[in-house]
Write a protein that holds these residues in place. Structure first.
Motif, PDB file in Angstrom:
ATOM      1  N   UNK A 230       8.613   3.683  20.077  1.00 60.65           N
ATOM      2  CA  UNK A 230       8.671   4.768  19.084  1.00 60.65           C
ATOM      3  C   UNK A 230       9.446   4.379  17.825  1.00 60.65           C
ATOM      4  N   UNK A 231      10.203   3.285  17.893  1.00 64.18           N
ATOM      5  CA  UNK A 231      11.103   2.966  16.782  1.00 64.18           C
ATOM      6  C   UNK A 231      10.356   2.633  15.480  1.00 64.18           C
ATOM      7  N   UNK A 232       9.143   2.105  15.608  1.00 60.81           N
ATOM      8  CA  UNK A 232       8.369   1.778  14.407  1.00 60.81           C
ATOM      9  C   UNK A 232       8.039   3.029  13.609  1.00 60.81           C
ATOM     10  N   UNK A 233       7.594   4.072  14.299  1.00 60.09           N
ATOM     11  CA  UNK A 233       7.258   5.324  13.618  1.00 60.09           C
ATOM     12  C   UNK A 233       8.521   5.969  13.039  1.00 60.09           C
ATOM     13  N   UNK A 234       9.618   5.881  13.803  1.00 60.99           N
ATOM     14  CA  UNK A 234      10.857   6.489  13.295  1.00 60.99           C
ATOM     15  C   UNK A 234      11.280   5.813  11.985  1.00 60.99           C
ATOM     16  N   UNK A 235      11.286   4.479  11.995  1.00 62.85           N
ATOM     17  CA  UNK A 235      11.712   3.757  10.788  1.00 62.85           C
ATOM     18  C   UNK A 235      10.765   4.047   9.619  1.00 62.85           C
ATOM     19  N   UNK A 236       9.459   4.064   9.892  1.00 62.56           N
ATOM     20  CA  UNK A 236       8.481   4.366   8.824  1.00 62.56           C
ATOM     21  C   UNK A 236       8.765   5.728   8.213  1.00 62.56           C
ATOM     22  N   UNK A 237       8.972   6.725   9.075  1.00 68.62           N
ATOM     23  CA  UNK A 237       9.164   8.087   8.569  1.00 68.62           C
ATOM     24  C   UNK A 237      10.442   8.185   7.741  1.00 68.62           C
ATOM     25  N   UNK A 238      11.504   7.478   8.163  1.00 64.38           N
ATOM     26  CA  UNK A 238      12.759   7.517   7.393  1.00 64.38           C
ATOM     27  C   UNK A 238      12.547   6.906   6.001  1.00 64.38           C
ATOM     28  N   UNK A 239      11.819   5.786   5.966  1.00 61.57           N
ATOM     29  CA  UNK A 239      11.584   5.116   4.679  1.00 61.57           C
ATOM     30  C   UNK A 239      10.664   5.968   3.788  1.00 61.57           C
ATOM     31  N   UNK A 240       9.581   6.485   4.375  1.00 59.39           N
ATOM     32  CA  UNK A 240       8.618   7.260   3.571  1.00 59.39           C
ATOM     33  C   UNK A 240       9.261   8.554   3.058  1.00 59.39           C
ATOM     34  N   UNK A 241      10.097   9.174   3.875  1.00 55.86           N
ATOM     35  CA  UNK A 241      10.770  10.406   3.429  1.00 55.86           C
ATOM     36  C   UNK A 241      11.619  10.115   2.195  1.00 55.86           C
ATOM     37  N   UNK A 242      12.344   9.011   2.228  1.00 54.88           N
ATOM     38  CA  UNK A 242      13.173   8.669   1.072  1.00 54.88           C
ATOM     39  C   UNK A 242      12.286   8.327  -0.137  1.00 54.88           C
ATOM     40  N   UNK A 243      11.227   7.598   0.131  1.00 57.99           N
ATOM     41  CA  UNK A 243      10.306   7.177  -0.942  1.00 57.99           C
ATOM     42  C   UNK A 243       9.687   8.388  -1.649  1.00 57.99           C
ATOM     43  N   UNK A 244       9.366   9.427  -0.866  1.00 58.79           N
ATOM     44  CA  UNK A 244       8.719  10.622  -1.441  1.00 58.79           C
ATOM     45  C   UNK A 244       9.746  11.681  -1.839  1.00 58.79           C
TER      46      UNK A 244
ATOM     47  N   UNK B  81       0.792  -1.246   0.000  1.00 53.77           N
ATOM     48  CA  UNK B  81       0.000   0.000   0.000  1.00 53.77           C
ATOM     49  C   UNK B  81       0.818   1.287   0.000  1.00 53.77           C
ATOM     50  N   UNK B  82       2.124   1.181   0.157  1.00 54.07           N
ATOM     51  CA  UNK B  82       2.936   2.403   0.257  1.00 54.07           C
ATOM     52  C   UNK B  82       2.751   3.315  -0.958  1.00 54.07           C
ATOM     53  N   UNK B  83       2.522   2.713  -2.092  1.00 55.18           N
ATOM     54  CA  UNK B  83       2.350   3.461  -3.339  1.00 55.18           C
ATOM     55  C   UNK B  83       1.171   4.450  -3.248  1.00 55.18           C
ATOM     56  N   UNK B  84       0.158   4.120  -2.437  1.00 62.43           N
ATOM     57  CA  UNK B  84      -1.002   5.023  -2.320  1.00 62.43           C
ATOM     58  C   UNK B  84      -0.592   6.356  -1.688  1.00 62.43           C
ATOM     59  N   UNK B  85       0.407   6.317  -0.824  1.00 63.59           N
ATOM     60  CA  UNK B  85       0.872   7.564  -0.194  1.00 63.59           C
ATOM     61  C   UNK B  85       1.426   8.481  -1.286  1.00 63.59           C
ATOM     62  N   UNK B  86       2.212   7.875  -2.178  1.00 60.59           N
ATOM     63  CA  UNK B  86       2.809   8.674  -3.259  1.00 60.59           C
ATOM     64  C   UNK B  86       1.721   9.255  -4.162  1.00 60.59           C
ATOM     65  N   UNK B  87       0.657   8.491  -4.385  1.00 58.17           N
ATOM     66  CA  UNK B  87      -0.425   8.973  -5.267  1.00 58.17           C
ATOM     67  C   UNK B  87      -1.164  10.148  -4.651  1.00 58.17           C
ATOM     68  N   UNK B  88      -1.239  10.177  -3.322  1.00 59.12           N
ATOM     69  CA  UNK B  88      -2.043  11.221  -2.656  1.00 59.12           C
ATOM     70  C   UNK B  88      -1.231  12.490  -2.409  1.00 59.12           C
ATOM     71  N   UNK B  89       0.001  12.313  -1.969  1.00 62.73           N
ATOM     72  CA  UNK B  89       0.779  13.491  -1.559  1.00 62.73           C
ATOM     73  C   UNK B  89       1.206  14.304  -2.784  1.00 62.73           C
ATOM     74  N   UNK B  90       0.927  15.601  -2.719  1.00 58.22           N
ATOM     75  CA  UNK B  90       1.254  16.470  -3.853  1.00 58.22           C
ATOM     76  C   UNK B  90       1.808  17.803  -3.397  1.00 58.22           C
TER      77      UNK B  90
END
Ligand code: ASP
Length: 352
Positions: free
Chosen positions: A102-116, A15-24
């Motif tokens: 808190x480590x789950x949110x930290x890792x998610x944010x690092x990955x999503x930042x790179x992805x976007x 589902x990560x791809x949906x984030x990219x589709x929404x964020x503009x």
């Protein structure tokens, strides 16, 4: 500008791809949860982290690591995920249980930042806690100081405190989203989930329609009654500034979702929410029916769950069997029971 928060189901390999589709271009902050469930029986990362902290069972850490490795591999995110995971694991021993959670949110944010291709913001430095409480003043100042014009990604649910990190209660990424929306003076707070918005009842349990609009107060009541769609503490920050919240389905971003603002709902039946409290179920019905009408619906329901025709008697009868308490006050019906009532109560409330 818009602040968007994505729940854990959006932060999964498929589902990560949906984030990219929404964020503009209209988004300034993206707040993310830890990787969520990929299927019904799956574990949430935050639960795995808490169990790992308590047991130090390395099989649990492997499960967590596997979630993040797959997240990056399936989506081709160019990041040293093994290095990040090793670094996170090394910090578990040096800090407390909240830090580990808190480590789950930290890792998610690092990955999503790179992805976007966006800027990573470390929540520990920005969202600050003091004496166990959110230091709102300091936090708002920190957010306002972040240079605008650039898309920023931040992990929800946690912040920094003296000597470590502190988390909000479970589901707290919604609160982080609301704080960023307020502090950045957003025109809208989007809260993306995997259902079409707020539904009259849990859509995974009964066929329930979407509620189009809700007031802030109605949303808070509903969240407190057990509707899991939004954390109750996520309402006040944006309410103060009159920033509307759009609760939408990331699978169908074009859908209208539910808009929470100063406008109250047009629905007569607002919500039927059920939650477990110790051994019992508490079902809360928020409604706009006149008293006689809700009473007649209640009596129809009681007849349907009891073999006895006379309602007065049936009430006593069912009280013994499954229903422990019924409270009826203006606009709110609360029933405490031994068994889940949703499937039987809900149809009775809909009938005219
Ligand atoms: N990951 C945290 C939880 O599972 C916080 C959140 O998702 O909002 O509660």
């Amino acid at each position: 500008m818009i602040t968007a928060k994505f729940g854990g189901t959006a932060v999964t390999p498929s589902n990560l791809i949906y984030i990219k589709r929404i964020v503009g271009r209209n988004h300034n902050f993206v707040v993310v949860s830890a990787v969520g469930k990929e299927y019904a029986q799956d574990d949430k990362t935050t639960d795995l982290l808490l169990r790992y902290f308590d047991t130090r069972d390395s099989a649990l850490w492997d499960k967590i690591a596997q979630k993040y490795r797959r997240l990056t591999q399936v989506n081709g995110v160019d990041i040293d995920i093994n290095g990040l995971l090793d670094d996170a694991r090394a910090r578990v021993d040096a800090f407390d249980r909240s830090y580990c959670a808190s480590l789950g949110e930290e890792l998610s944010a690092r990955v999503v930042a790179r992805f976007l291709d966006a800027r990573y913001i470390e929540a520990e430095d920005i969202v600050r806690f003091k004496d166990g409480q959110l230091d709102a003043e300091q936090t708002y100042r920190n957010i306002a100081e972040i240079n605008g014009g650039e898309l920023c990604v931040v992990g929800g649910f946690y912040g920094g405190c003296k000597g470590g990190r502190q988390t909000f209660s479970r589901g707290g990424s919604d609160v982080t989203g609301a704080i960023f929306a307020l502090a950045s003076n957003a025109s809208l707070y989007e809260n993306w989930t995997d259902v079409d918005g707020v539904c009259v009842a849990d859509p995974f349990k009964v066929f329930a329609s979407r509620v189009e609009t809700l007031s802030y107060a109605e949303m808070r009541l509903l969240a407190l009654a057990g509707a899991e769609v939004l954390h109750p503490d996520a309402v006040s920050p944006v309410e103060e500034a009159g920033i509307p919240i759009k609760i939408g389905n990331f699978f169908r971003p074009e859908g209208e979702g539910t808009l929470v603002s100063h406008c109250p709902s047009r629905n007569k039946l607002l919500s039927v929410a059920e939650k477990r409290e110790n051994e019992h179920f508490v079902t809360t019905v928020l409604h706009g029916y006149p008293r006689w009408e809700i009473l007649s619906k209640l009596s129809r329901f009681l007849k349907s769950v009891s073999r006895v025709e006379d309602v007065g008697f049936a009430l006593c009868e069912v009280c013994d069997v499954a229903i422990l308490r019924i409270e009826l006050s203006d606009g709110v019906l609360r029933i405490e029971s031994r068994q889940s009532l949703l499937q039987t109560l809900y149809p009775s409330l809909l009938l005219d």
